[in-house]
Design an enzyme around this catalytic site. Structure first.
Site: not given
Ligand code: T1G
Length: 693
Positions: A106, A126
């Protein structure tokens, strides 16, 4: 701590870099710094273009999910940042790499241009968190790539490759190699270009008749709002509004829809699952710098269904595997299964023929167990006979090389005993795979009394390398999942004796959200397998001394009704289709009569769900009390990835908090009263009672 947002210059190009490891999540602090940087740049006279970059392994991968539990999204709002970007007087270029997801994409959509490394993945996932894009994604994306493509991305939450993104116009250019240098050149080529025409919010988007048809078809296929479809339905509606509301109104609609979704149980459950899965891989109190053992080759003892599936799990991840069995027939059967599985995957274009050939080539079958002696990890996967397993571990203790890890795939036997038989207990633990082992992602990693910390850490790390979701369990009957499954199956059988049919029971639990009801599940896994587990556990004194306990599965076994494989079990089968079978219903009622159980016709679906799930949940509380599992989220992770529990309910332990522990306790007390609770089936664990107060 390095700056969250920095600004540098290269000639007349300003370079704004976000640096918020590990995934450049859009936290409040990041938004504050970014807003300040952009406000400063707005008036800079000597700038002709802006590059918006992220340091580290990925461009922004989304909003910080942890913010969603706050009462309000803390200011500045992402939409404020996006409006600022669109108002810049010079072109802003989003410089994408890694996994550009959610709020990250976004952010890119609010820029005038988007470029990406060819290896970039991007999407709006999302809905997988029970929410919808809340930063303009449902309003800008349709204006950029058209309604139907935008709808598909938003409603499925699927990511796409940079190449596909280029094809649909989501990105303007792809680069290989030095992204920074190539983007600088790109910026200079567009410097001074008209920004207004690149502001997506100003572009019109009309829904054609086809678009409306596609929308209707797509929405009709979605699960109901009660069965995990809430966010996807809300996302579809918000995307549709892009075609009927002015942009500013559309943003307002989207934001309210986002807030409504964020507050649903579906979203709270899915956000719980997101973090629980990641936390489950962490072992408490392990020193961070613990050295791991090197695992480069794997040996497997037992070439049956499980051993062959485990072998393919490792071959899929590129590990050479020695698959050993004493029976030449079993080995040739294993070779056939391996070849047919990989050829089948290639035929379905899941893998290339070359990959299929390579993976099959990584697995060497042999009768000679000395070929295991050079393996770094040896997994015993023979059938559940304790004496045979003990002998195998004694042998492995003698032939395995020093430092090799020895694991058992047993689903319920005492791995501590096997560790002692090996003579090298520190090297031993359990690795309980779920069938089919090359498909199911759950791996229960069973920590024995003497398992060395680095052995446990090595296997947890290895599990992720082979695409499994590892959860640590202590040693007990059934570990975490199968131990909790006992009460679930016990009550399903009692309900059959009390007059409910397999179809009624399975439908009640499948309507709740389980992937498959208990009767269909056992018919598929094999009534004979389930019955043998009951008999083994009765022999070892692990089950209640109650002659009605699991009598149904034993009787079905006695009568040769082994389930799907014999075309009859709890059901009769027409092909693979289960059909209620009057012979089975007679068997249930005869058993009820023999055991003095009165059949009734007032069994409700709610009673089925409560009677099957609450003993399962109560056992989860006991598992935590005993330290068998580290965290309740670990238990939820087991049930989501091993037993088809619906993610939109968060897992059995999360579900108990959603409906209220006091309600669980009250219902258990009611069933205890109704049944007399003579065998203690409805006893409430102290920690559950405590949670109810
Ligand atoms: N928020 C907070 N922490 C996050 C995070 C997030 N979005 N994504 C990852 N982490 C933390 C995770 O808990 C872990 O922490 C570390 O980062 C590494 O992640 C406004 C409302 C990007 C593909 O859904 O899909 O945007 O365990 O182990 O395997 O419209 O993380 O090390 O303490 O998964 O390399 C939309 C979610 C959010 C992406 C990387 N975004 N993340 O995978 O590492 S909503 C997502 C992932 C949003 C807007 C809306 C994956 C990754 P720790 P990981 P990875």
């Amino acid at each position: 701590m390095s700056e969250l947002v920095t600004c540098t210059k290269d000639g007349d190009v300003s370079i704004v870099t976000i640096n918020n490891p590990p995934i450049n999540a859009s936290s409040q602090a990041v938004r504050e710094k970014l807003k300040a940087a952009l406000a400063q740049l707005r008036n800079a006279a000597d700038i002709k273009a802006v590059m918006l970059c992220c340091a580290g392994r990925t461009f922004m991968a989304g909003a910080d999910i942890r913010e969603f539990d706050l009462p309000e999204i803390p200011a500045p709002d992402p939409n404020e940042i996006h409006a600022l970007l669109e108002s810049m007087q010079v072109p802003v270029v989003a410089v994408m790499h890694g996994t550009v997801l959610g709020g990250g994409l976004e952010l890119g959509l609010a820029c005038h241009y988007r470029v990406a490394l060819a290896s970039t993945e991007m999407g709006l996932p999302e809905v997988k968190l029970g929410i919808l894009p809340g930063g303009g994604g449902t309003q800008r994306l349709p204006r950029l790539v058209g309604f139907t493509k935008a709808l598909d991305m938003i409603v499925t939450g699927k990511s796409m490759s940079a190449a596909n993104a280029l094809d649909i116009g989501l990105v303007d250019a792809l680069f290989d190699g030095d992204l920074h240098a190539q983007t600088l050149e790109y910026c200079r080529s567009i410097a001074g270009s008209d920004c207004a025409s690149r502001v997506l919010g100003r572009l019109p988007v009309e829904l054609s008749a086809t678009d409306k048809l596609v929308l209707e078809e797509r929405v009709n296929k979605l699960p109901s709002t009660e069965k995990g479809g809430n966010a996807a339905r809300a996302a579809a509606k918000s995307t549709e509004k892009a075609g009927s509301l002015p942009f500013a109104e559309g943003l307002k609609y989207e934001r309210q829809a986002f807030i409504d979704c964020r507050n649903t149980n579906e979203s709270k459950a899915l956000r719980h699952v997101f973090f629980a899965e990641r936390e489950a891989a962490r072992i408490p109190n392990l020193p961070r710098d613990l050295g791991l053992r090197t695992i480069q080759s794997v040996g497997i003892v037992g070439a049956g269904t499980m051993g062959t599936g485990i072998a393919m799990s490792f071959a899929n991840a590129g590990f050479p595997v020695v698959l050993q069995d004493l029976s030449p027939q079993t080995l040739s059967r294993a070779d056939e299964i391996i070849d047919s599985t990989y050829q089948g995957s290639a035929a379905k274009n899941r893998i290339t023929p070359e990959q299929a050939q390579h993976r099959a080539g990584l697995i060497t079958t042999t009768e000679d167990d000395m070929q295991l002696s050079s393996c770094d990890l040896i997994i015993e996967a023979v059938f559940e006979n304790f004496d045979i397993k003990k002998a195998i571990f004694k042998r492995l203790g003698q032939i395995a090389k020093p430092g090799a890890i020895l694991a058992s795939n047993t689903s319920s036997l005492d791995v501590n005993v096997l560790a002692q038989c090996s003579g090298r207990a520190a090297d031993v633990l359990g690795m309980h795979f779920f069938s089919p082992a090359n498909i199911m992602r759950l791996l229960e990693v069973v920590r024995c009394d003497q398992t060395a910390p680095e052995v446990l850490a090595t296997i947890m790390h290895l599990a992720k390398r082979i695409g499994k979701v590892p959860v640590v369990s202590g040693v007990c009957f059934g570990f975490i999942g199968n131990r909790m499954l006992e009460g679930y199956l016990r009550e399903a059988e009692f309900l059959l004796l009390e007059g409910a049919t397999p179809g009624f029971i399975d439908k009640a639990l499948e309507d709740y959200g389980m992937a498959m009801g208990p009767c269909r599940m056992i018919d598929m896994a094999g009534v004979d397998v389930a019955s043998k587990v009951v008999l083994e556990q009765k022999k070892s004194g692990n089950l209640p001394d109650d002659d009605t306990y699991r009598v149904v599965v034993q009787k079905l076994h006695e009568q040769g009704r082994f389930g799907q494989k014999t075309s009859s079990g709890y059901y009769r089968y027409e092909g693979r289709t289960p059909v209620e079978d009057s012979e089975a219903l007679t068997l249930f009622s005869d058993l009820a009569q023999q055991h003095g159980i009165t059949q009734r016709t007032d069994i409700s679906a709610q009673e089925v769900v409560e009677r099957c799930l609450y003993p399962l949940i109560a056992e989860g509380y006991r598992i935590l009390e005993e330290g068998i599992a580290y965290r309740s989220g670990d238990i939820d992770t087991v049930w989501l990835h091993g037993y088809g529990f619906p993610a939109y309910r968060g897992g059995p332990m999360f579900y108990a908090t959603t409906i209220g522990e006091s309600n669980v306790v009250a219902s258990m007390q009611r069933y205890a009263k109704n049944t007399g609770n003579t065998s203690g089936y409805w006893s409430v664990p102290a920690s559950l009672s405590k949670g109810a107060n």
